[in-house]
Design an enzyme around this catalytic site. Structure first.
Site, short mmCIF file in Angstrom:
data_model
loop_
_atom_site.label_atom_id
_atom_site.label_comp_id
_atom_site.label_asym_id
_atom_site.label_seq_id
_atom_site.Cartn_x
_atom_site.Cartn_y
_atom_site.Cartn_z
N GLU A 91 -2.59 4.79 -1.51
CA GLU A 91 -3.74 4.04 -0.97
C GLU A 91 -4.43 4.80 0.15
OE1 GLU A 91 -4.93 -0.17 1.24
OE2 GLU A 91 -2.82 0.24 0.81
N LYS B 73 -4.73 2.95 -5.28
CA LYS B 73 -5.35 1.79 -4.62
C LYS B 73 -6.42 2.34 -3.70
CE LYS B 73 -4.49 -2.27 -1.72
NZ LYS B 73 -3.54 -3.31 -1.29
#
Length: 334
Positions: free
Chosen positions: A177, A219
């Site tokens: 992420e 992500k």
């Protein structure tokens, strides 16, 4: 665990019409959220709140996985059933946040780097024993006049890649992420440029660390103007810029991509996701991994009476999951 096992978990995480709920706020962060709605943050209040979320009837219809915090993965329902057991029965894959948060990057004022690689191998092995099947590590990229520096981008992507390699060694699917923050007054074009630089650096680092992309989930933030910007953009412009940068930087072998809500309102997060999927088909499933945008309305209602309002709050959680599940198919109609 074989690459085929990692691949099948990764694909299940982005199954059609399903996304991931992020309930991995640190004790400090969840404390602030609870305080904002008048609930004292104790181990029991945090446990009760997260039990309300995870035992929502029918949650597994639209939620494929949940990212937990260290405290939460060890907790059980009030009847003594481990949360991971409850989740697996509902068809929800347990995940775990493993980074230790950000610290200033020495020599680069304003930039931060995420820590947590020390001792990570052992922690991942423990989390796998506790039932986790995927993990998450968040890098934070700030846009200002002076940031991000290329050094900050490289340092964060290097850490993400090392974390990802350790996850796969432990049999966990790494969720990588790199969040480009919405804070600031930057334009959508600047957001695009920073996303492009970050994604190019990230996939280069993953390649260098021998990370198997087929067993990895990205992500990412959406390409959006800073929240203090005067620029007006509609959902279609956000969708177009976001899809463009992903297609130019993300290999097609990745099983899927999930978006973070990153300070968008509930409705914006759903509307943008719907617009992104409306212009498909794409090389990968594009779904959601929302925290606040999944929880905020339910938290406010639950907090008014944590004992009496559980069922009503759960209906709200289910409704948000359903809306975002439809948006992940491009079928949400507001």
């Amino acid at each position: 665990m074989s690459i085929e096992d990692l691949e099948s978990i990764a694909l299940a995480m982005v199954a059609p019409g399903k996304g991931i709920i992020a309930i991995d706020e640190s004790t400090k962060t969840i404390g602030k959220r609870l305080a904002a709605v008048g609930v004292e943050s104790t181990e029991e209040s945090r446990r009760a709140y997260r039990e309300m979320l995870l035992t929502t009837p029918g949650l597994g219809e639209h939620i494929s996985g949940a990212i937990l915090y260290d405290e939460t993965i060890r907790q059980s329902t009030k009847d003594g059933v481990p949360f991971t057991t409850v989740m697996k029965k509902a068809g929800i894959i347990p995940g775990i946040k493993v980074d230790k948060g950000t610290v200033p990057l020495a020599g680069f004022p304003g930039d931060v780097v995420t820590e947590g690689l020390d001792g990570l191998r052992e922690r991942l092995q423990e989390y796998a024993k506790l039932g986790a099947q995927f993990a998450k590590w968040r890098a934070v990229i700030k846009i200002t006049e002076d940031t991000p520096s290329s050094t900050a981008i490289e340092a964060n992507c290097h850490a993400l890649a090392r974390y990802a390699a350790l996850c796969q060694e432990a049999g966990l699917v790494p969720m990588v992420e790199p969040e480009v923050l919405m804070d600031g007054d930057h334009s959508i074009d600047v957001s695009y440029e920073v996303h492009e630089a970050v994604l190019r650096s990230l996939f280069n680092a993953l390649y260098e660390q021998n990370v198997m992309l087929e067993g990895t989930i990205l992500k990412i933030s959406m390409v959006i103007p800073g929240k203090d910007s005067d620029e007006q953009v509609d959902a279609e412009e956000v969708a177009d810029a976001t899809v463009r940068v992903l297609k130019s930087c993300v290999p097609a072998s990745l099983p899927g991509i999930v978006f973070l809500s990153g300070g968008q309102t509930d409705k914006q997060a759903t509307s943008h996701l719907n617009a992104i999927n409306h212009i498909g088909p794409h090389p990968w499933p594009l779904s959601f991994s929302y925290g606040r945008a999944m929880q905020q309305a339910a938290l406010k209602l639950w907090a008014k009476d944590p004992k009496a309002n559980v069922a009503e709050a759960q209906k709200m959680v289910h409704a948000r999951a359903r809306d975002n599940g439809l948006a992940a198919l491009g079928r949400w109609n507001g």
